[in-house]
Write a protein that holds these residues in place. Sequence first.
Motif, PDB file in Angstrom:
ATOM      1  N   ARG A  58      82.476 -90.681 100.754  1.00 26.63           N
ATOM      2  CA  ARG A  58      81.629 -90.611  99.547  1.00 26.63           C
ATOM      3  C   ARG A  58      80.770 -89.196  99.486  1.00 26.63           C
ATOM      4  NH1 ARG A  58      80.540 -94.685  96.530  1.00 26.63           N
ATOM      5  NH2 ARG A  58      78.184 -94.451  96.445  1.00 26.63           N
ATOM      6  N   GLU A  59      81.296 -88.480  99.765  1.00 23.24           N
ATOM      7  CA  GLU A  59      80.901 -86.966  99.715  1.00 23.24           C
ATOM      8  C   GLU A  59      81.360 -86.041  98.640  1.00 23.24           C
ATOM      9  OE1 GLU A  59      80.486 -86.621 104.726  1.00 23.24           O
ATOM     10  OE2 GLU A  59      82.263 -85.757 103.743  1.00 23.24           O
ATOM     11  N   LEU A  60      82.365 -86.476  97.898  1.00 20.24           N
ATOM     12  CA  LEU A  60      82.901 -85.625  96.833  1.00 20.24           C
ATOM     13  C   LEU A  60      82.224 -86.136  95.718  1.00 20.24           C
ATOM     14  CD1 LEU A  60      84.704 -83.731  95.766  1.00 20.24           C
ATOM     15  CD2 LEU A  60      86.759 -85.246  95.907  1.00 20.24           C
ATOM     16  N   PHE A  61      81.773 -85.098  94.840  1.00 19.60           N
ATOM     17  CA  PHE A  61      81.128 -85.445  93.499  1.00 19.60           C
ATOM     18  C   PHE A  61      81.969 -84.669  92.400  1.00 19.60           C
ATOM     19  CE2 PHE A  61      77.990 -86.448  96.753  1.00 19.60           C
ATOM     20  CZ  PHE A  61      77.151 -87.321  96.030  1.00 19.60           C
ATOM     21  N   VAL A  74      81.327 -80.786  97.211  1.00 14.73           N
ATOM     22  CA  VAL A  74      81.179 -81.888  98.375  1.00 14.73           C
ATOM     23  C   VAL A  74      79.657 -81.577  98.722  1.00 14.73           C
ATOM     24  CG1 VAL A  74      81.826 -82.216 100.692  1.00 14.73           C
ATOM     25  CG2 VAL A  74      83.685 -81.769  99.018  1.00 14.73           C
ATOM     26  N   LEU A  75      79.109 -82.876  99.109  1.00 15.39           N
ATOM     27  CA  LEU A  75      77.715 -82.749  99.720  1.00 15.39           C
ATOM     28  C   LEU A  75      77.862 -83.327 101.022  1.00 15.39           C
ATOM     29  CD1 LEU A  75      75.291 -81.348  98.573  1.00 15.39           C
ATOM     30  CD2 LEU A  75      74.644 -83.745  97.611  1.00 15.39           C
ATOM     31  N   LEU A  76      77.567 -82.535 101.904  1.00 15.37           N
ATOM     32  CA  LEU A  76      77.344 -83.141 103.146  1.00 15.37           C
ATOM     33  C   LEU A  76      76.042 -83.400 103.805  1.00 15.37           C
ATOM     34  CD1 LEU A  76      80.043 -80.690 104.745  1.00 15.37           C
ATOM     35  CD2 LEU A  76      80.257 -83.046 103.959  1.00 15.37           C
ATOM     36  N   GLU A  77      75.564 -84.057 104.961  1.00 13.16           N
ATOM     37  CA  GLU A  77      74.045 -84.224 105.174  1.00 13.16           C
ATOM     38  C   GLU A  77      74.256 -83.541 106.830  1.00 13.16           C
ATOM     39  OE1 GLU A  77      71.740 -87.758 105.004  1.00 13.16           O
ATOM     40  OE2 GLU A  77      73.651 -88.591 104.220  1.00 13.16           O
ATOM     41  N   GLU A  78      75.394 -83.065 107.201  1.00 14.59           N
ATOM     42  CA  GLU A  78      75.244 -82.385 108.430  1.00 14.59           C
ATOM     43  C   GLU A  78      76.770 -81.163 108.402  1.00 14.59           C
ATOM     44  OE1 GLU A  78      75.922 -84.699 111.919  1.00 14.59           O
ATOM     45  OE2 GLU A  78      73.976 -85.213 111.856  1.00 14.59           O
ATOM     46  N   ASP A  79      76.303 -80.006 108.971  1.00 19.15           N
ATOM     47  CA  ASP A  79      77.485 -79.068 108.702  1.00 19.15           C
ATOM     48  C   ASP A  79      77.506 -78.140 109.872  1.00 19.15           C
ATOM     49  OD1 ASP A  79      79.057 -76.628 108.164  1.00 19.15           O
ATOM     50  OD2 ASP A  79      78.049 -76.442 106.469  1.00 19.15           O
ATOM     51  N   GLU A  80      78.841 -78.289 110.692  1.00 23.64           N
ATOM     52  CA  GLU A  80      78.965 -77.533 111.912  1.00 23.64           C
ATOM     53  C   GLU A  80      78.570 -76.082 112.114  1.00 23.64           C
ATOM     54  OE1 GLU A  80      83.671 -76.804 111.587  1.00 23.64           O
ATOM     55  OE2 GLU A  80      83.149 -78.780 112.384  1.00 23.64           O
ATOM     56  N   ARG A  81      78.557 -75.327 110.860  1.00 28.42           N
ATOM     57  CA  ARG A  81      78.514 -74.267 110.744  1.00 28.42           C
ATOM     58  C   ARG A  81      76.634 -73.861 110.983  1.00 28.42           C
ATOM     59  NH1 ARG A  81      81.773 -72.650 105.348  1.00 28.42           N
ATOM     60  NH2 ARG A  81      83.746 -72.547 106.261  1.00 28.42           N
ATOM     61  N   TRP A  82      76.006 -74.886 110.814  1.00 26.53           N
ATOM     62  CA  TRP A  82      74.638 -74.959 110.842  1.00 26.53           C
ATOM     63  C   TRP A  82      74.022 -75.453 111.977  1.00 26.53           C
ATOM     64  CZ3 TRP A  82      71.287 -72.697 106.942  1.00 26.53           C
ATOM     65  CH2 TRP A  82      72.115 -72.233 105.816  1.00 26.53           C
TER      66      TRP A  82
END
Length: 165
Positions: A58-61, A74-82
């Motif tokens: 449920r991340e693709l809008f 795409v809206l994520l709550e976590e990102d491995e780059r950060w």
Amino acid sequence: MEKESFIFRRAEVDDILSVMKVIENRCLWMKENGINQWDEEYLKFYNFNYFKERVEKRELFLVENFQKIVGTFVLLEEDERWDNDVPAYYIHNFATDTEIKGIGSEIIEYCENLCRENSKKTLRLDCNINNNKLNNYYEKKDFKTVGICDESPEYIGYKREKIIF
């Protein structure tokens, strides 16, 4: 296009090919306009299976205008780059119809509102370090450069963040 005619919703599996077409058109537009962000390899990495997983999570809008998909992200709550050090949303795969102006601003505003509704302190994204046009756009939208995303040699980008509250 009138602002009221934009409808935001979560994507479904049946939407993926249309999403990929919006992104493919944006990739071609970038190439034609000498913009260094995405190339023909982009959809090989971000392929149907990638977007299917985003749908399942449920991340693709989508943004629709009269039943036509005119934007996607795409809206994520976590990102491995950060560092994921504060509650945040991370925008990825952000693309809009090349023929319609203003959809990007609508997407950013929508994401800012989701941040407020869900107690996210910041909205984050990254942008190719050599993409001056897009970096200037994000600067005007109050996204500050807060670091470097280094995935050399394929990608080096600025980490950008907008404080919501």
